[in-house]
Design a protein around this motif. Structure first.
Motif, PDB file in Angstrom:
ATOM      1  N   ARG A 148       0.826  -1.216   0.000  1.00 41.64           N
ATOM      2  CA  ARG A 148       0.000   0.000   0.000  1.00 41.64           C
ATOM      3  C   ARG A 148       0.852   1.255   0.000  1.00 41.64           C
ATOM      4  N   LEU A 149       2.045   1.172   0.564  1.00 38.51           N
ATOM      5  CA  LEU A 149       2.962   2.309   0.589  1.00 38.51           C
ATOM      6  C   LEU A 149       3.689   2.503  -0.747  1.00 38.51           C
ATOM      7  N   GLY A 150       3.415   1.646  -1.708  1.00 40.72           N
ATOM      8  CA  GLY A 150       4.047   1.774  -3.019  1.00 40.72           C
ATOM      9  C   GLY A 150       5.388   1.073  -3.123  1.00 40.72           C
ATOM     10  N   MET A 151       5.688   0.217  -2.157  1.00 39.20           N
ATOM     11  CA  MET A 151       6.947  -0.520  -2.207  1.00 39.20           C
ATOM     12  C   MET A 151       6.774  -1.743  -3.114  1.00 39.20           C
ATOM     13  N   ARG A 152       7.841  -2.127  -3.761  1.00 40.20           N
ATOM     14  CA  ARG A 152       7.803  -3.301  -4.622  1.00 40.20           C
ATOM     15  C   ARG A 152       8.476  -4.471  -3.898  1.00 40.20           C
ATOM     16  N   ARG A 153       7.928  -5.650  -4.093  1.00 42.21           N
ATOM     17  CA  ARG A 153       8.560  -6.847  -3.539  1.00 42.21           C
ATOM     18  C   ARG A 153       9.723  -7.205  -4.439  1.00 42.21           C
ATOM     19  N   LYS A 164      13.095 -18.950  15.274  1.00 50.81           N
ATOM     20  CA  LYS A 164      12.310 -19.589  16.331  1.00 50.81           C
ATOM     21  C   LYS A 164      12.211 -21.104  16.105  1.00 50.81           C
ATOM     22  N   ASP A 165      13.373 -21.692  15.886  1.00 47.25           N
ATOM     23  CA  ASP A 165      13.548 -23.145  15.766  1.00 47.25           C
ATOM     24  C   ASP A 165      12.974 -23.769  14.504  1.00 47.25           C
ATOM     25  N   GLU A 166      12.709 -22.969  13.468  1.00 49.71           N
ATOM     26  CA  GLU A 166      12.274 -23.548  12.203  1.00 49.71           C
ATOM     27  C   GLU A 166      12.790 -22.676  11.057  1.00 49.71           C
ATOM     28  N   TRP A 167      12.919 -23.276   9.898  1.00 47.71           N
ATOM     29  CA  TRP A 167      13.347 -22.522   8.735  1.00 47.71           C
ATOM     30  C   TRP A 167      12.263 -21.536   8.372  1.00 47.71           C
ATOM     31  N   GLY A 168      12.702 -20.297   8.090  1.00 52.30           N
ATOM     32  CA  GLY A 168      11.737 -19.263   7.756  1.00 52.30           C
ATOM     33  C   GLY A 168      12.042 -18.585   6.435  1.00 52.30           C
ATOM     34  N   ASP A 169      10.975 -18.163   5.756  1.00 50.66           N
ATOM     35  CA  ASP A 169      11.079 -17.391   4.521  1.00 50.66           C
ATOM     36  C   ASP A 169      10.986 -15.904   4.863  1.00 50.66           C
ATOM     37  N   GLU A 170      11.640 -15.075   4.064  1.00 51.16           N
ATOM     38  CA  GLU A 170      11.605 -13.632   4.303  1.00 51.16           C
ATOM     39  C   GLU A 170      11.333 -12.899   2.990  1.00 51.16           C
ATOM     40  N   LEU A 171      10.453 -11.896   3.054  1.00 52.30           N
ATOM     41  CA  LEU A 171      10.160 -11.031   1.921  1.00 52.30           C
ATOM     42  C   LEU A 171      10.911  -9.727   2.081  1.00 52.30           C
ATOM     43  N   HIS A 172      11.466  -9.209   0.977  1.00 48.01           N
ATOM     44  CA  HIS A 172      12.154  -7.916   0.967  1.00 48.01           C
ATOM     45  C   HIS A 172      11.412  -6.979   0.024  1.00 48.01           C
ATOM     46  N   TYR A 173      11.101  -5.800   0.539  1.00 55.15           N
ATOM     47  CA  TYR A 173      10.439  -4.743  -0.236  1.00 55.15           C
ATOM     48  C   TYR A 173      11.364  -3.538  -0.292  1.00 55.15           C
ATOM     49  N   ALA A 174      11.156  -2.676  -1.300  1.00 56.54           N
ATOM     50  CA  ALA A 174      11.951  -1.447  -1.397  1.00 56.54           C
ATOM     51  C   ALA A 174      11.176  -0.402  -2.186  1.00 56.54           C
ATOM     52  N   VAL A 175      11.562   0.862  -1.949  1.00 52.92           N
ATOM     53  CA  VAL A 175      11.038   1.983  -2.720  1.00 52.92           C
ATOM     54  C   VAL A 175      12.165   2.998  -2.861  1.00 52.92           C
ATOM     55  N   LEU A 176      12.247   3.599  -4.037  1.00 57.50           N
ATOM     56  CA  LEU A 176      13.240   4.641  -4.304  1.00 57.50           C
ATOM     57  C   LEU A 176      12.630   6.006  -4.022  1.00 57.50           C
ATOM     58  N   ALA A 177      13.477   6.970  -3.739  1.00 56.90           N
ATOM     59  CA  ALA A 177      13.015   8.335  -3.483  1.00 56.90           C
ATOM     60  C   ALA A 177      12.229   8.871  -4.668  1.00 56.90           C
ATOM     61  N   THR A 178      12.690   8.602  -5.886  1.00 58.26           N
ATOM     62  CA  THR A 178      11.988   9.114  -7.070  1.00 58.26           C
ATOM     63  C   THR A 178      10.595   8.501  -7.173  1.00 58.26           C
ATOM     64  N   GLU A 179      10.457   7.245  -6.827  1.00 56.42           N
ATOM     65  CA  GLU A 179       9.145   6.583  -6.854  1.00 56.42           C
ATOM     66  C   GLU A 179       8.232   7.163  -5.781  1.00 56.42           C
ATOM     67  N   TRP A 180       8.792   7.360  -4.603  1.00 63.58           N
ATOM     68  CA  TRP A 180       8.036   7.905  -3.480  1.00 63.58           C
ATOM     69  C   TRP A 180       7.510   9.303  -3.814  1.00 63.58           C
ATOM     70  N   ARG A 181       8.397  10.119  -4.365  1.00 63.76           N
ATOM     71  CA  ARG A 181       8.023  11.512  -4.644  1.00 63.76           C
ATOM     72  C   ARG A 181       7.048  11.619  -5.824  1.00 63.76           C
ATOM     73  N   SER A 182       7.113  10.701  -6.762  1.00 65.88           N
ATOM     74  CA  SER A 182       6.227  10.785  -7.922  1.00 65.88           C
ATOM     75  C   SER A 182       4.827  10.230  -7.642  1.00 65.88           C
ATOM     76  N   ALA A 183       4.697   9.432  -6.584  1.00 62.73           N
ATOM     77  CA  ALA A 183       3.387   8.880  -6.234  1.00 62.73           C
ATOM     78  C   ALA A 183       2.510   9.971  -5.615  1.00 62.73           C
ATOM     79  N   ALA A 184       1.241   9.856  -5.810  1.00 66.19           N
ATOM     80  CA  ALA A 184       0.306  10.833  -5.215  1.00 66.19           C
ATOM     81  C   ALA A 184       0.260  10.613  -3.705  1.00 66.19           C
ATOM     82  N   ARG A 185       0.642  11.602  -2.943  1.00 70.82           N
ATOM     83  CA  ARG A 185       0.646  11.492  -1.469  1.00 70.82           C
ATOM     84  C   ARG A 185      -0.228  12.561  -0.893  1.00 70.82           C
TER      85      ARG A 185
END
Length: 185
Positions: A148-153, A164-185
């Motif tokens: 919802r914040l405009g970050m891409r996976r 916590k004693d089990e194998w876990g998956d992790e998702l990484h998201y990111a947003v660039l300043a240019t993307e943040w500033r160009s989005a309607a806020r």
């Protein structure tokens, strides 16, 4: 560089530095198993919360690479969560943000509203180029907030660590300043 974070008022929330009076509010959500489920810590005791709040009270500035700023998320006089921003790299202008919210206040847009201010702080206050966020792959609520914040996976790391004693998956998201500033806020 941001010397000391001033309180930030959003439409419905106040983001502010923690005070010693916030221990009971922090304990109300940080002691819950469903809050600790996707965090590295177990549910916190009152003493653990007091120690964490004391640490967070000192995390109010972003003076140098490696610093983290943590703000309490207050709704109608009660702390219902916290948001944070870490300055990962000065040279590469990178940061990481995160958020934790009381389950009784989830699903109303509070996490998105508060987390957006940490992105704004990173991009406008620190002039960061890129901000990342990470979550356990099972934490669909946090993933939706970042989307919802405009970050891409950018990545899904499969069984990348023992969590916590089990194998876990992790998702990484990111947003660039240019993307943040160009989005309607």
């Amino acid at each position: 560089m941001i010397e000391v974070l001033a309180p930030i008022k959003t439409e419905r929330l106040l983001l502010r530095p923690f005070t010693e009076d916030d221990v009971a509010d922090a304990f109300a959500f940080e002691s819950l198993p469903e809050v600790a489920r996707y965090l590295y810590n177990e549910p916190r005791t009152r003493e653990d919360c007091a120690a964490e709040v004391a640490k967070r009270r000192e995390q109010t500035s972003l003076r140098a690479e490696g610093d983290s700023a943590v703000l309490a998320v207050e709704l109608d006089g009660t702390v219902i969560g916290y948001v944070l921003l870490t300055w990962l790299s000065e040279q590469h202008r990178q940061g990481e943000f995160g958020f934790v919210l009381h389950p009784g206040h989830q699903g109303r847009g509070y996490a998105t509203e508060a987390a957006a201010e940490m992105l704004r702080l990173g991009f406008d206050g620190l002039d960061l180029h890129r901000i990342v966020g990470r979550c356990d792959a099972r934490n669909t609520g946090s993933a939706r907030v970042m989307e919802r914040l405009g970050m891409r996976r950018e990545a899904h790391f499969v069984e990348s660590e023992i969590f916590k004693d089990e194998w876990g998956d992790e998702l990484h998201y990111a947003v660039l300043a240019t993307e943040w500033r160009s989005a309607a806020r």
